[in-house]
Each structure stands twice: as C-alpha cells, then as structure tokens.
Enzyme design. Structure first.
Site, PDB file in Angstrom:
ATOM      1  N   LYS A  99       0.857  -1.190   0.000  1.00  0.00           N
ATOM      2  CA  LYS A  99       0.000   0.000   0.000  1.00  0.00           C
ATOM      3  C   LYS A  99       0.891   1.237   0.000  1.00  0.00           C
ATOM      4  O   LYS A  99       1.786   1.355   0.847  1.00  0.00           O
ATOM      5  CB  LYS A  99      -0.831  -0.046   1.276  1.00  0.00           C
ATOM      6  CG  LYS A  99      -2.164   0.643   1.221  1.00  0.00           C
ATOM      7  CD  LYS A  99      -2.875   0.361   2.553  1.00  0.00           C
ATOM      8  CE  LYS A  99      -4.241   0.931   2.602  1.00  0.00           C
ATOM      9  NZ  LYS A  99      -4.781   0.880   3.974  1.00  0.00           N
TER      10      LYS A  99
HETATM   11  C1  E4P Z   1      -8.103   2.033   4.097  1.00  0.00           C
HETATM   12  O1  E4P Z   1      -7.414   1.143   3.645  1.00  0.00           O
HETATM   13  C2  E4P Z   1      -7.896   2.649   5.419  1.00  0.00           C
HETATM   14  O2  E4P Z   1      -7.298   1.713   6.273  1.00  0.00           O
HETATM   15  C3  E4P Z   1      -9.154   3.072   6.127  1.00  0.00           C
HETATM   16  O3  E4P Z   1     -10.324   2.739   5.421  1.00  0.00           O
HETATM   17  C4  E4P Z   1      -9.100   4.431   6.728  1.00  0.00           C
HETATM   18  O4  E4P Z   1     -10.320   4.744   7.281  1.00  0.00           O
HETATM   19  P1  E4P Z   1     -10.554   5.792   8.449  1.00  0.00           P
HETATM   20  O5  E4P Z   1     -10.961   7.082   7.836  1.00  0.00           O
HETATM   21  O6  E4P Z   1     -11.674   5.185   9.246  1.00  0.00           O
HETATM   22  O7  E4P Z   1      -9.289   5.887   9.236  1.00  0.00           O
END
Ligand code: E4P
Length: 218
Positions: A85
């Site tokens: 990622k």
């Molecule tokens: C995506 O891969 C992220 O881990 C995640 O959805 C972030 O979400 P949040 O806004 O709840 O931190």
C-alpha cells in the site's frame, strides 16, 4: 463485490474468517499502532497473511520513491498474500509503477479526488482506495467520488479495482455496491452491523414463540 476487513486486530480477523465472510484485509499504520503494543508490526503482518486467504494490504511508511520501493519489496516478501500500500503522492505513484513492474500488487491509498484516481490507474495500481468517510467528515460527498471514479475507469477501460475505504456505516457499504465499487473495506463493527435488522429480530422471536406452542423438536 469483495469485502475486506479494515483492521489489524487478529481476534476480529479470525471472527470474520471463521464466518467465511471476508475476501481480504486492509491495514494502515494507525490500525497497527492500535494493536501492536511491544510487538514488531512485521510479525503481526505475517500472522494476518497466514490467517486470511486473500489479499492483505500492508502500508509503506517512507515518503520518497526509493524508500517506498525498498519497503514495498520487504512487505511483499512477508507473504504471497501481501499487497503493497502506497500513498497517493507523486512519489507514491512512481513507487507504484516500479513495484507493479516488478510483479507486485499495489493498493494506492488516501485517494480524495477523481484526478488522483486517474493517476493511480495510469501508474498501474491494482487497487485505488477512495476514503469516503473522511470526505463526508469535511462536508463533502464521498459517494460522489466512487461514482466519478467508476465512470472514468469504465470510460477508458482501466482495470484498477475501486476499493471503497474509510467506511463509517452500513449505508456507505450499500451505496458502494450500488455505485459499482469492486471492493469495500469495512471496520469490524460495521461488518457485524450489516447482518442486523430489527424486523429480522422481531420475526425470529415470533417464529420461535409459535414453534414453542407445538412442544416439538427437530
Ligand atoms: C483504508 O485502507 C484505510 O485503512 C481506512 O479505510 C481508513 O479509514 P478511516 O478514515 O476510518 O481511518
């Protein structure tokens, strides 16, 4: 639509895999920090990859292209389920291109606009992660972004999968499905909320009460 669990919590991951409900996992540095304690995050990543039969997104923490590429290679080497990622920055896009050319799968994260999503596709990303909840948090329309990305990817035949992220509630999941997101990454609490409906509870209670009057066993 594929369902990923958005967590690094192994208890939650096991609960969902035991139910056979999830296709993969997404983690991020904040989610790992919540559960790691004294443990090396790489150990946790390995355990997650061994627990889940599907892609597990593991995020780089470098900010320049070369560091991201080096970290991405290390993360990908943890397990065959690992997906690297990278953030949607200029360096992140360059790192994406390199890692994909080297045969790795890449999830480009922190996407907040349709033009960013276009560049993720151009960089060969396997997944792009639009953060719908965080857009809603600042009074934007997160779902509009899913709709726009679906449209441009379909217009030009990009195969990058749209991974709806930053999901806050079941309506986000339902709308992501309706708008054609390929995958949705869902926090554990929201995953279990999806199974609940008050009419299901009421209906079940009535069926069981009526059955009791029969005094019979199955
Ligand atoms: C995506 O891969 C992220 O881990 C995640 O959805 C972030 O979400 P949040 O806004 O709840 O931190």
């Amino acid at each position: 639509m594929k369902i990923f669990l958005d967590t690094s919590d192994l208890k939650e991951i096991r609960r969902a895999t035991d139910a056979g409900l999830i296709d993969g996992i997404t983690t991020n540095p904040s989610l790992v920090a919540k559960v790691a304690g004294d443990r090396d995050p790489k150990e946790i990543y390995l355990e997650i990859c061994e627990t889940v039969n599907g892609p597990v997104s593991l995020e780089v923490v470098g900010v320049d292209r070369d560091t991201m590429v080096t970290e991405g290679r290390k993360l990908a080497a943890i397990h065959e389920n690992a997906v690297v990622k990278v953030p949607l920055t200029e360096d992140g896009l360059k790192a994406c291109r390199q890692l994909v050319s080297d045969g790795m799968r890449v999830n480009v994260t922190l996407c907040f606009s349709v033009s960013q999503a276009l560049l993720a596709a151009k960089a060969g990303a396997t997944y792009v992660s639009p953060f719908v909840g965080r857009i809603d948090d600042i009074s934007g329309e997160g779902m509009q972004l899913i709709h726009q990305i679906r449209q441009i990817y379909d217009n030009f035949g990009y195969t990058t999968e749209i991974l709806a992220a930053s999901i806050r509630h079941p309506v986000h999941v339902a709308e992501s499905m309706m708008l054609g997101a390929d995958c949705c990454t869902i926090p554990p609490k929201v995953l279990w909320q999806l199974s609940r409906h008050p009419l299901t509870d009421q209906g079940l209670e009535a069926f069981l009460k009526d059955w009791e009057t029969l005094g019979a066993n199955l």
